[in-house]
Design a protein around this motif. Structure first.
Motif, PDB file in Angstrom:
ATOM      1  N   ILE A 177       0.819  -0.989  -0.117  1.00  0.00           N
ATOM      2  CA  ILE A 177      -0.533  -0.089  -0.307  1.00  0.00           C
ATOM      3  C   ILE A 177       0.566   1.401  -0.355  1.00  0.00           C
ATOM      4  CG2 ILE A 177      -1.493   1.331   1.237  1.00  0.00           C
ATOM      5  CD1 ILE A 177      -2.601  -1.643   2.528  1.00  0.00           C
ATOM      6  N   ASP A 178       0.315   2.099  -1.347  1.00  0.00           N
ATOM      7  CA  ASP A 178       1.731   3.254  -0.720  1.00  0.00           C
ATOM      8  C   ASP A 178       0.995   4.467  -0.990  1.00  0.00           C
ATOM      9  OD1 ASP A 178       3.190   4.969  -1.746  1.00  0.00           O
ATOM     10  OD2 ASP A 178       2.984   5.243  -3.891  1.00  0.00           O
ATOM     11  N   ILE A 179       0.422   5.179   0.488  1.00  0.00           N
ATOM     12  CA  ILE A 179       0.165   6.093   0.950  1.00  0.00           C
ATOM     13  C   ILE A 179       0.742   7.297   0.512  1.00  0.00           C
ATOM     14  CG2 ILE A 179      -1.202   7.402   3.179  1.00  0.00           C
ATOM     15  CD1 ILE A 179      -0.347   4.754   4.083  1.00  0.00           C
ATOM     16  N   GLY A 180      -0.360   8.265  -0.330  1.00  0.00           N
ATOM     17  CA  GLY A 180       0.361   9.769  -1.028  1.00  0.00           C
ATOM     18  C   GLY A 180       0.321   9.190  -2.045  1.00  0.00           C
ATOM     19  N   THR A 181       0.125   8.489  -2.619  1.00  0.00           N
ATOM     20  CA  THR A 181       0.937   7.945  -4.349  1.00  0.00           C
ATOM     21  C   THR A 181       1.622   9.317  -4.990  1.00  0.00           C
ATOM     22  OG1 THR A 181       1.276   5.672  -5.952  1.00  0.00           O
ATOM     23  CG2 THR A 181      -1.161   7.095  -5.555  1.00  0.00           C
ATOM     24  N   LEU A 206       4.834   2.779  -6.710  1.00  0.00           N
ATOM     25  CA  LEU A 206       3.713   2.144  -7.640  1.00  0.00           C
ATOM     26  C   LEU A 206       4.649   1.498  -8.456  1.00  0.00           C
ATOM     27  CD1 LEU A 206      -0.047   2.814  -6.681  1.00  0.00           C
ATOM     28  CD2 LEU A 206       1.280   0.892  -5.484  1.00  0.00           C
ATOM     29  N   GLU A 207       5.276   2.399  -9.855  1.00  0.00           N
ATOM     30  CA  GLU A 207       6.290   1.503 -10.454  1.00  0.00           C
ATOM     31  C   GLU A 207       7.437   0.974 -10.128  1.00  0.00           C
ATOM     32  OE1 GLU A 207       6.741   4.237 -15.050  1.00  0.00           O
ATOM     33  OE2 GLU A 207       6.723   5.198 -12.329  1.00  0.00           O
ATOM     34  N   LEU A 208       7.859   1.632  -8.987  1.00  0.00           N
ATOM     35  CA  LEU A 208       8.698   0.780  -8.237  1.00  0.00           C
ATOM     36  C   LEU A 208       9.197  -0.308  -7.642  1.00  0.00           C
ATOM     37  CD1 LEU A 208      10.956   3.900  -7.015  1.00  0.00           C
ATOM     38  CD2 LEU A 208      11.336   2.407  -9.317  1.00  0.00           C
ATOM     39  N   PHE A 209       7.529  -0.358  -7.519  1.00  0.00           N
ATOM     40  CA  PHE A 209       7.417  -2.257  -6.023  1.00  0.00           C
ATOM     41  C   PHE A 209       7.011  -2.591  -6.505  1.00  0.00           C
ATOM     42  CE2 PHE A 209       9.770   1.459  -3.620  1.00  0.00           C
ATOM     43  CZ  PHE A 209      11.147   0.740  -3.823  1.00  0.00           C
ATOM     44  N   GLY A 210       5.430  -1.971  -7.862  1.00  0.00           N
ATOM     45  CA  GLY A 210       4.500  -2.697  -7.687  1.00  0.00           C
ATOM     46  C   GLY A 210       4.691  -4.520  -8.239  1.00  0.00           C
ATOM     47  N   ALA A 258       6.956  -6.538  -8.086  1.00  0.00           N
ATOM     48  CA  ALA A 258       7.643  -7.166  -7.022  1.00  0.00           C
ATOM     49  C   ALA A 258       6.550  -7.951  -5.818  1.00  0.00           C
ATOM     50  CB  ALA A 258       8.976  -6.822  -6.162  1.00  0.00           C
ATOM     51  N   ALA A 259       5.136  -7.085  -5.355  1.00  0.00           N
ATOM     52  CA  ALA A 259       4.066  -6.902  -5.325  1.00  0.00           C
ATOM     53  C   ALA A 259       2.835  -7.986  -4.933  1.00  0.00           C
ATOM     54  CB  ALA A 259       3.469  -6.071  -4.717  1.00  0.00           C
ATOM     55  N   ALA A 260       2.520  -8.162  -4.297  1.00  0.00           N
ATOM     56  CA  ALA A 260       1.175 -10.017  -4.427  1.00  0.00           C
ATOM     57  C   ALA A 260       0.312  -9.028  -4.888  1.00  0.00           C
ATOM     58  CB  ALA A 260       0.998 -10.474  -3.264  1.00  0.00           C
ATOM     59  N   HIS A 261       0.233  -7.562  -4.625  1.00  0.00           N
ATOM     60  CA  HIS A 261      -0.926  -6.734  -4.596  1.00  0.00           C
ATOM     61  C   HIS A 261      -0.743  -5.357  -4.747  1.00  0.00           C
ATOM     62  CE1 HIS A 261      -5.115  -5.441  -5.650  1.00  0.00           C
ATOM     63  NE2 HIS A 261      -5.659  -4.990  -4.139  1.00  0.00           N
ATOM     64  N   ALA A 262      -0.836  -4.590  -4.930  1.00  0.00           N
ATOM     65  CA  ALA A 262      -0.346  -2.973  -4.887  1.00  0.00           C
ATOM     66  C   ALA A 262      -1.440  -2.457  -5.179  1.00  0.00           C
ATOM     67  CB  ALA A 262       1.102  -2.577  -5.922  1.00  0.00           C
ATOM     68  N   VAL A 263      -1.380  -1.345  -3.926  1.00  0.00           N
ATOM     69  CA  VAL A 263      -3.222  -0.305  -3.803  1.00  0.00           C
ATOM     70  C   VAL A 263      -2.319   0.778  -3.359  1.00  0.00           C
ATOM     71  CG1 VAL A 263      -4.663   0.309  -2.539  1.00  0.00           C
ATOM     72  CG2 VAL A 263      -4.235  -2.202  -2.843  1.00  0.00           C
ATOM     73  N   PRO A 290      -7.347  13.965  -6.717  1.00  0.00           N
ATOM     74  CA  PRO A 290      -8.529  12.833  -8.044  1.00  0.00           C
ATOM     75  C   PRO A 290      -7.456  13.257  -9.059  1.00  0.00           C
ATOM     76  CG  PRO A 290     -10.559  14.210  -7.044  1.00  0.00           C
ATOM     77  CD  PRO A 290      -9.001  14.497  -6.794  1.00  0.00           C
ATOM     78  N   GLU A 291      -6.757  14.543  -9.210  1.00  0.00           N
ATOM     79  CA  GLU A 291      -6.142  15.161 -10.013  1.00  0.00           C
ATOM     80  C   GLU A 291      -4.946  13.893 -10.448  1.00  0.00           C
ATOM     81  OE1 GLU A 291      -7.586  17.080  -8.314  1.00  0.00           O
ATOM     82  OE2 GLU A 291      -8.667  18.034  -9.364  1.00  0.00           O
ATOM     83  N   MET A 292      -3.643  13.902  -9.026  1.00  0.00           N
ATOM     84  CA  MET A 292      -3.091  13.408  -9.162  1.00  0.00           C
ATOM     85  C   MET A 292      -3.349  11.822  -9.636  1.00  0.00           C
ATOM     86  SD  MET A 292      -0.066  13.926  -8.304  1.00  0.00           S
ATOM     87  CE  MET A 292       0.739  15.827  -7.434  1.00  0.00           C
ATOM     88  N   LEU A 293      -4.527  11.059  -9.462  1.00  0.00           N
ATOM     89  CA  LEU A 293      -4.702   9.413  -9.509  1.00  0.00           C
ATOM     90  C   LEU A 293      -5.339   9.316 -10.748  1.00  0.00           C
ATOM     91  CD1 LEU A 293      -6.993   8.817  -6.454  1.00  0.00           C
ATOM     92  CD2 LEU A 293      -4.750   8.157  -6.603  1.00  0.00           C
ATOM     93  N   ARG A 294      -5.416  10.703 -11.729  1.00  0.00           N
ATOM     94  CA  ARG A 294      -5.734  10.323 -12.603  1.00  0.00           C
ATOM     95  C   ARG A 294      -4.115  10.651 -13.767  1.00  0.00           C
ATOM     96  NH1 ARG A 294     -10.356  13.318 -11.615  1.00  0.00           N
ATOM     97  NH2 ARG A 294      -9.621  15.246 -12.112  1.00  0.00           N
ATOM     98  N   LEU A 295      -3.819  10.422 -12.924  1.00  0.00           N
ATOM     99  CA  LEU A 295      -2.335  10.960 -13.170  1.00  0.00           C
ATOM    100  C   LEU A 295      -1.400   9.817 -13.728  1.00  0.00           C
ATOM    101  CD1 LEU A 295      -0.631  14.559 -12.633  1.00  0.00           C
ATOM    102  CD2 LEU A 295      -1.478  14.128 -14.909  1.00  0.00           C
ATOM    103  N   ALA A 296      -1.336   9.031 -12.310  1.00  0.00           N
ATOM    104  CA  ALA A 296      -1.095   7.477 -12.018  1.00  0.00           C
ATOM    105  C   ALA A 296      -1.550   6.604 -13.220  1.00  0.00           C
ATOM    106  CB  ALA A 296      -1.784   7.865 -10.357  1.00  0.00           C
ATOM    107  N   ARG A 297      -2.892   6.629 -12.911  1.00  0.00           N
ATOM    108  CA  ARG A 297      -3.803   5.823 -13.752  1.00  0.00           C
ATOM    109  C   ARG A 297      -3.312   5.587 -14.982  1.00  0.00           C
ATOM    110  NH1 ARG A 297      -8.178   7.267 -11.981  1.00  0.00           N
ATOM    111  NH2 ARG A 297      -8.861   5.925 -10.792  1.00  0.00           N
ATOM    112  N   ALA A 298      -3.282   6.551 -15.629  1.00  0.00           N
ATOM    113  CA  ALA A 298      -2.171   7.280 -17.074  1.00  0.00           C
ATOM    114  C   ALA A 298      -0.900   6.566 -17.260  1.00  0.00           C
ATOM    115  CB  ALA A 298      -2.428   8.346 -17.684  1.00  0.00           C
ATOM    116  N   LYS A 299      -0.401   6.805 -15.642  1.00  0.00           N
ATOM    117  CA  LYS A 299       1.430   5.645 -16.564  1.00  0.00           C
ATOM    118  C   LYS A 299       1.123   5.131 -15.821  1.00  0.00           C
ATOM    119  CE  LYS A 299       4.554   7.776 -13.482  1.00  0.00           C
ATOM    120  NZ  LYS A 299       5.312   8.614 -12.384  1.00  0.00           N
ATOM    121  N   LEU A 300       0.548   3.628 -14.884  1.00  0.00           N
ATOM    122  CA  LEU A 300       0.405   2.730 -14.533  1.00  0.00           C
ATOM    123  C   LEU A 300      -0.318   1.861 -14.775  1.00  0.00           C
ATOM    124  CD1 LEU A 300      -0.151   3.435 -10.762  1.00  0.00           C
ATOM    125  CD2 LEU A 300       2.073   2.624 -11.691  1.00  0.00           C
TER     126      LEU A 300
END
Length: 313
Positions: free
Chosen positions: A153-157, A163-167, A169-174, A180-190
């Motif tokens: 779990i990455d808080i303040g992602t 998530l890009e670095l460690f996701g 190797a993770a069993a599940h990554a959140v 919302p603006e940051m999450l839209r950027l993360a969604r595009a990247k990931l």
């Protein structure tokens, strides 16, 4: 509980079958679904409501946006396997067209991310110029965490870099972020990496106790007026035997960061972090100091004893 009759009625419509296939490919807003399907938003919304009522889709709000994904129900996997087995029939031309338009949605998201970074690059560069290269910080984080990530779990992602670095190797990554603006950027990247993104506040994280084996808070605490509360809430997610890694600044006197970049705290001492972690039931195991500029980056790795939950019981 939704009946099988409701589920099969919901899947009896070709448009709703297309929606289910699209949501399995990526999380989408109603507007994006309408764009892909070539239908009006009100019409798509009616189809979505039927799927949600049947337990086949789930809504998740981020600010003024609502995103949709397949609902995590016990019947989901066998139903999706059944749909996959029927693929290749007469309706295949729709699937090919939908996937082509879905690529356009992905491109739109990526373009929006690029525009945002172009507008804000100066702000990011101004802070990065004050401390050691981010690549050195990331290398040190990799060293401390190793390969045993488990549930992450990455808080303040933010834009999803952790998530890009460690996701992978993770069993599940959140990843969780308030913006919302940051999450839209993360969604595009990931896109396509299998990471889950949720909107939430650090003071009330939308996850149950002991939900993570690894929790990361990367450059988050200095934005929070009450960091001890944020650490306690993040620690709640750490399972017995799990770890939390905090990356932030050592104490400094760069007062302009309060005014120009909304920093609520000007760094943290080892004693502060250790005390807050101990109050939250975690033991500080290791620290790393990364100097090389006006700001010194610190890494604090803490763990919850493997037997703590059992002893408490």
């Amino acid at each position: 509980m939704t009946s099988l009759i409701d589920i099969f009625r919901a899947l009896a419509d070709p448009t709703r079958l297309r929606i289910v296939a699209l949501l399995r490919a990526m999380e989408l807003s109603v507007g994006e679904l309408a764009q892909v399907l070539g239908q009006s938003q009100p019409r798509v919304s009616r189809h979505v409501k039927i799927l949600v009522d049947a337990g086949l889709a789930a809504r998740r709000r981020e600010g003024s946006w609502v995103f949709l994904a397949p609902a995590p129900t016990p019947l989901g996997l066998p139903l999706f396997a059944l749909l996959d087995a029927g693929a290749g029939s007469a309706g295949d031309h729709w699937a090919k067209a939908d996937l082509a338009r879905l690529a356009a949605v992905r491109a739109d998201r990526a373009a929006a991310a690029e525009r945002w970074f172009a507008l804000h690059a100066g702000e990011w560069d101004a802070i990065r110029s004050l401390h050691i290269a981010e690549s050195a910080v990331e290398d040190a984080m990799r060293y401390l965490l190793g390969d045993d990530i488990g549930r992450l779990i990455d808080i303040g992602t933010g834009t999803g870099r952790m998530l890009e670095l460690f996701g992978g190797a993770a069993a599940h990554a959140v990843g969780i972020d308030r913006s919302p603006e940051m999450l839209r950027l993360a969604r595009a990247k990931l896109d396509g990496q299998g990471c889950e993104l949720r909107q939430g506040d650090v003071a009330a994280l939308p996850l149950p106790d002991a939900a993570a084996d690894t929790v990361i808070m990367h450059q988050v605490l200095h934005f929070i007026p009450a960091p001890e509360t944020a650490i306690a809430e993040a620690a709640r997610l750490v399972a017995p035997g799990g770890r939390m890694l905090i990356a932030d600044f050592a104490p400094h006197q760069r007062e302009e960061l309060r005014v120009e970049h909304a920093h609520a705290r000007l760094g943290f001492s080892d004693a502060q972090i250790a005390g807050w972690l101990a109050n939250a039931g975690l033991a500080l195991e290791q620290t790393e100091e990364l100097s090389g500029g006006a700001l010194t980056v610190k890494l604090w790795l803490a763990a919850r004893p493997a037997q703590s939950r059992a002893l408490a019981a």
